[in-house]
Design a protein around this motif. Structure first.
Motif, mmCIF file in Angstrom:
data_model
loop_
_atom_site.group_PDB
_atom_site.id
_atom_site.type_symbol
_atom_site.label_atom_id
_atom_site.label_comp_id
_atom_site.label_asym_id
_atom_site.label_seq_id
_atom_site.Cartn_x
_atom_site.Cartn_y
_atom_site.Cartn_z
ATOM 1 N N MET A 115 43.151 55.614 -7.488
ATOM 2 C CA MET A 115 44.052 55.182 -8.548
ATOM 3 C C MET A 115 45.179 54.343 -7.937
ATOM 4 O O MET A 115 45.715 54.668 -6.889
ATOM 5 C CB MET A 115 44.616 56.400 -9.260
ATOM 6 N N THR A 116 45.531 53.282 -8.585
ATOM 7 C CA THR A 116 46.587 52.407 -8.083
ATOM 8 C C THR A 116 47.901 52.708 -8.783
ATOM 9 O O THR A 116 47.929 53.237 -9.892
ATOM 10 C CB THR A 116 46.225 50.926 -8.299
ATOM 11 N N GLY A 117 48.992 52.348 -8.126
ATOM 12 C CA GLY A 117 50.316 52.549 -8.697
ATOM 13 C C GLY A 117 50.678 51.415 -9.633
ATOM 14 O O GLY A 117 49.893 50.497 -9.865
ATOM 15 N N PRO A 118 51.889 51.476 -10.174
ATOM 16 C CA PRO A 118 52.331 50.417 -11.094
ATOM 17 C C PRO A 118 52.482 49.085 -10.364
ATOM 18 O O PRO A 118 52.781 49.045 -9.168
ATOM 19 C CB PRO A 118 53.682 50.931 -11.588
ATOM 20 N N ALA A 119 52.258 48.009 -11.082
ATOM 21 C CA ALA A 119 52.418 46.671 -10.503
ATOM 22 C C ALA A 119 53.902 46.392 -10.303
ATOM 23 O O ALA A 119 54.720 46.664 -11.165
ATOM 24 C CB ALA A 119 51.811 45.630 -11.424
ATOM 25 N N ARG A 120 54.230 45.883 -9.147
ATOM 26 C CA ARG A 120 55.611 45.509 -8.856
ATOM 27 C C ARG A 120 55.703 43.997 -8.930
ATOM 28 O O ARG A 120 54.909 43.282 -8.316
ATOM 29 C CB ARG A 120 56.010 46.013 -7.478
ATOM 30 N N VAL A 121 56.688 43.506 -9.666
ATOM 31 C CA VAL A 121 56.859 42.072 -9.874
ATOM 32 C C VAL A 121 58.198 41.652 -9.282
ATOM 33 O O VAL A 121 59.222 42.297 -9.509
ATOM 34 C CB VAL A 121 56.796 41.729 -11.383
ATOM 35 N N CYS A 122 58.188 40.565 -8.552
ATOM 36 C CA CYS A 122 59.398 40.039 -7.928
ATOM 37 C C CYS A 122 60.330 39.481 -8.998
ATOM 38 O O CYS A 122 59.928 38.661 -9.819
ATOM 39 C CB CYS A 122 59.023 38.952 -6.926
ATOM 40 N N ARG A 123 61.574 39.918 -8.998
ATOM 41 C CA ARG A 123 62.558 39.449 -9.978
ATOM 42 C C ARG A 123 62.873 37.975 -9.781
ATOM 43 O O ARG A 123 63.178 37.264 -10.728
ATOM 44 C CB ARG A 123 63.830 40.290 -9.849
ATOM 45 N N HIS A 124 62.752 37.474 -8.563
ATOM 46 C CA HIS A 124 63.106 36.077 -8.293
ATOM 47 C C HIS A 124 62.000 35.104 -8.700
ATOM 48 O O HIS A 124 62.259 34.124 -9.386
ATOM 49 C CB HIS A 124 63.433 35.892 -6.811
ATOM 50 N N CYS A 125 60.753 35.389 -8.306
ATOM 51 C CA CYS A 125 59.677 34.420 -8.544
ATOM 52 C C CYS A 125 58.698 34.859 -9.633
ATOM 53 O O CYS A 125 57.787 34.112 -9.975
ATOM 54 C CB CYS A 125 58.916 34.141 -7.253
ATOM 55 N N ASP A 126 58.860 36.055 -10.180
ATOM 56 C CA ASP A 126 58.003 36.591 -11.248
ATOM 57 C C ASP A 126 56.531 36.671 -10.858
ATOM 58 O O ASP A 126 55.657 36.553 -11.700
ATOM 59 C CB ASP A 126 58.145 35.765 -12.536
ATOM 60 N N GLU A 127 56.251 36.873 -9.591
ATOM 61 C CA GLU A 127 54.882 37.053 -9.125
ATOM 62 C C GLU A 127 54.680 38.505 -8.713
ATOM 63 O O GLU A 127 55.617 39.178 -8.285
ATOM 64 C CB GLU A 127 54.585 36.129 -7.943
ATOM 65 N N VAL A 128 53.445 38.974 -8.833
ATOM 66 C CA VAL A 128 53.122 40.341 -8.441
ATOM 67 C C VAL A 128 53.253 40.480 -6.928
ATOM 68 O O VAL A 128 52.822 39.600 -6.175
ATOM 69 C CB VAL A 128 51.688 40.705 -8.891
ATOM 70 N N ILE A 129 53.843 41.568 -6.484
ATOM 71 C CA ILE A 129 53.982 41.859 -5.061
ATOM 72 C C ILE A 129 52.748 42.661 -4.652
ATOM 73 O O ILE A 129 52.597 43.821 -5.046
ATOM 74 C CB ILE A 129 55.272 42.641 -4.768
ATOM 75 N N THR A 130 51.859 42.045 -3.907
ATOM 76 C CA THR A 130 50.592 42.682 -3.563
ATOM 77 C C THR A 130 50.672 43.543 -2.304
ATOM 78 O O THR A 130 49.916 44.495 -2.165
ATOM 79 C CB THR A 130 49.492 41.622 -3.366
ATOM 80 N N ASP A 131 51.584 43.231 -1.402
ATOM 81 C CA ASP A 131 51.726 43.992 -0.165
ATOM 82 C C ASP A 131 52.871 44.994 -0.316
ATOM 83 O O ASP A 131 54.026 44.593 -0.453
ATOM 84 C CB ASP A 131 52.006 43.033 0.994
#
Length: 67
Positions: free
Chosen positions: A1-17
Motif C-alpha cells: 500500500m502506498t502513502g498519500p501523494a505529496r505535491v510540491c507547493r512551489h512547482c505543483d508537481e508530485v514528489i516521487t522520492d
C-alpha cells in the motif's frame, strides 16, 4: 500500500522520492486538522508562506468589506 501523494507547493508537481520531500508548513483546516505543506528539497526556500496572524487579519478585513 502506498502513502498519500505529496505535491510540491512551489512547482505543483508530485514528489516521487521520499528523500526529496521537505515539510515547509502546515495549513489549518476549518473543519479538521488541516494538512502538511510539502516541497522538493531544492524548492523549500522558494515557497512563499504568509504568517498565520497576518492571514487572519487580512481575511477579517476582507470579510468586513464583503458584508
Amino acid at each position: 500500500m502506498t502513502g498519500p501523494a505529496r505535491v510540491c507547493r512551489h512547482c505543483d508537481e508530485v514528489i516521487t522520492d521520499p528523500e526529496d520531500a521537505v515539510i515547509v508548513g502546515h495549513d489549518a483546516g476549518n473543519s479538521g486538522p488541516g494538512w502538511t505543506v510539502w516541497a522538493h528539497r531544492d524548492h523549500a526556500e522558494l515557497v512563499d508562506t504568509l504568517p498565520d496572524d497576518f492571514l487572519r487579519v487580512l481575511l477579517s478585513v476582507w470579510g468586513a468589506q464583503v458584508r
